[in-house]
Each structure stands twice: as C-alpha cells, then as structure tokens.
Enzyme design. Structure first.
Site, mmCIF file in Angstrom:
data_model
loop_
_atom_site.group_PDB
_atom_site.id
_atom_site.type_symbol
_atom_site.label_atom_id
_atom_site.label_comp_id
_atom_site.label_asym_id
_atom_site.label_seq_id
_atom_site.Cartn_x
_atom_site.Cartn_y
_atom_site.Cartn_z
ATOM 1 N N TYR A 1 69.663 134.532 23.654
ATOM 2 C CA TYR A 1 69.114 135.495 22.697
ATOM 3 C C TYR A 1 67.586 135.547 22.803
ATOM 4 O O TYR A 1 66.982 136.623 22.815
ATOM 5 C CB TYR A 1 69.552 135.084 21.292
ATOM 6 C CG TYR A 1 69.160 136.016 20.181
ATOM 7 C CD1 TYR A 1 69.776 137.246 20.023
ATOM 8 C CD2 TYR A 1 68.189 135.640 19.257
ATOM 9 C CE1 TYR A 1 69.429 138.090 18.980
ATOM 10 C CE2 TYR A 1 67.838 136.470 18.205
ATOM 11 C CZ TYR A 1 68.457 137.694 18.073
ATOM 12 O OH TYR A 1 68.111 138.530 17.039
ATOM 13 N N LYS B 1 65.350 138.772 23.806
ATOM 14 C CA LYS B 1 64.395 139.318 22.847
ATOM 15 C C LYS B 1 62.964 139.274 23.366
ATOM 16 O O LYS B 1 62.163 140.167 23.076
ATOM 17 C CB LYS B 1 64.520 138.573 21.513
ATOM 18 C CG LYS B 1 65.824 138.880 20.766
ATOM 19 C CD LYS B 1 66.024 140.375 20.587
ATOM 20 C CE LYS B 1 67.153 140.711 19.649
ATOM 21 N NZ LYS B 1 67.375 142.172 19.548
#
Length: 294
Positions: free
Chosen positions: A153, A157
């Site tokens: 993640y 991001k």
C-alpha cells in the site's frame, strides 16, 4: 462560491467512505457525477437524484483497462465531456513484508497505481481536447511517511506523487491541473485500526471540502494536500543545498560531509528532474573552473 455547474465529474470507489463523500459534495455544488464502483447497486446515485442532482452509476474495475475505457466511452456518449477525475478506488492487503504474498503486493499496486493510471490515461485526451481538466490522485501517509505492515500500500501510494509530478508538467499547456490528496479518514479501510473517538472526528466529510478546492476552476496544481478532521496541510518535497565534495570523492568523504549534506537550512523544492541535474552540474563546473553555459 465554488460551483461545478455543467461540469462532469468521475469519482472512482464512490459507493462508500471518501468516494461517497466526494461524489455527494460535487453533486451538491452542481456537478453531474459518474459514480464508479465494483458493480454493487448504487445507493449514491439514488441519494444524489433524491437531492435534485444528476448522477449515473458506472460499475467497473479500475485495474481493468478495457472496463475503464468502456466506462469513459459511456460517459462521453451520455454527457459529452469529462471535466473532473477523482481517483479514490483502493484495497488493502496488509501484512509484514516478510509474510506478504507477492500476489497480494501486485494486486494492491495494480488497483491503486495502475487503476489510477488507467483512469487518467482514458480521460487525458478528452481533457486535452477541451483545454481543461482537474485530476486528483489519492495518496496516504503510509506512502509519504511509512506504516508498519503496508509495504504494498505504501509503495502504491508513494507512486501517486511521482505520477502527479509528471502529469502536472505534461498537462499544464492544456490547463489540466493535477493534485494529490493524502487523507486520514474514518472509512472501512481504517475501521478497527483507530480508537472510536478518533474515528468520530475523522469523518470523510471533513476532507471533501479540500478535494473540491483541488478540482475547482482556480485550483492549484502539483499540491500534496494532507487532510483529516478539518485540518489541511501541504506536504512538500524539498532538497537540501547539499555539499560539494572537492578532491577525491570517497565513501569516507561523503560520511564526513553528512551533516552538511543533510542540513535542512535553505532546503527548497525543485521544478523538475532536470533542475536537479542542472544544480549539480553547475556546482561542479564552478568548482572546477569550467564555463558551463546552462
């Protein structure tokens, strides 16, 4: 007053959480909203229409390029333009890196990074032809600062910032402004991770006003807007002035100069990658007495 009358906005992952809040906020200020999610019946479209707004459901997996192109084509057939794209769709597959299945790593990258890129790529020629576009990418503190158990993640991001930087440069001529949101919100993705009292404060509705500014006519571009609970801040990427090592360039020389290399005094943002290259080349040229006309 910021309004979006006659504009068409696509919001991905819009059936819940931040996406739902963004879609409702846009509709309340006059936008015609395309509510994208993964094929569930759209309650958000019903909410918008019940309030007198205009919306259509557009079920599609953002990581599927064919589905994304079909979605954009349907929007163009229905409304004939796309002014705003808010990339919000995402998933979690949290584990420590040592225990992570690389298929889960790839899946998160595919949804967050490739899904965002697919959507941006599909609307890009439309916005260029219009001479107008507003795009928001969604990052996270996990990407900007790190978070235990979120290597997939966090990597996805952090990639939003790199994508934004390039799209900002490439879109400027056609008034396509590209910004990144780094939210901290109470959503299904954070449920159980934060105390309930904190979740009560970090509602998506406290973040959406910042997003509406980022997609407005007078929006900035290349901003990383961090937001949560009514607080808004700009996250900046800067580079220190650094140190030029004269004489033999060795690891020991780098270590000896580390305090100057890392000194944040007078750190500044750079316009693009070549600004960094120019900075280093000019400093080296000056030290060596080279006339570098750059």
């Amino acid at each position: 007053m910021i309004r979006f009358d006659d504009q068409v906005a696509v919001v991905t992952g819009a059936e819940a959480g931040l996406g739902r809040s963004h879609a409702l906020g846009l509709a309340a200020r006059g936008a015609r909203v395309v509510v994208n999610d993964m094929g569930v019946p759209s309650t958000v479209v019903s909410e918008i229409e019940a309030a007198g707004g205009q919306a259509v459901a557009a079920p599609a997996d953002v990581s599927d390029p064919v589905a994304v192109r079909d979605m954009v084509a349907q929007v163009m057939d229905h409304w004939g333009r796309i002014d705003i794209l808010i990339n919000n769709a995402g998933i979690l597959r949290d584990k420590t890196f040592a225990k992570m299945d690389m298929d889960d790593f790839a899946k998160v990258i595919n949804v967050h990074l490739m899904g965002t890129a697919q959507c941006c790529h599909a609307v890009w020629p439309i916005m260029r032809a219009q001479g107008y576009g507003r795009i928001v990418l969604t990052a996270s503190g996990s990407g900007l600062y790190g978070n235990f158990g979120q290597s997939n993640y966090g990597a996805a991001k952090a990639a939003m910032v790199g994508l934004m930087n390039v799209l900002h440069l490439e879109g400027a001529r056609d008034d396509i402004r590209v910004n990144t949101l780094a939210p901290t919100a109470a959503t299904a993705m954070t449920e159980g991770l934060l105390p309930q009292a904190a979740l009560d404060l970090l509602q998506p509705e406290t973040i959406t006003p910042g997003v509406l500014h980022l997609v407005s006519q007078d929006a900035p571009s290349r901003a990383i807007l961090s937001a949560g609970g009514g607080t808004f801040a700009i996250t900046q990427i800067t580079e220190t002035q650094g140190a030029l090592i004269e004489g033999e360039i060795t690891p020991e020389a780098v270590a000896a100069a580390w305090s100057k290399i890392s000194d944040p005094t007078d750190a500044e943002p750079l316009e693009n990658a070549f600004a960094q290259t120019r900075k280093y080349a000019l400093r080296a040229a000056k030290a060596k007495g080279v006339n570098l006309d750059w």
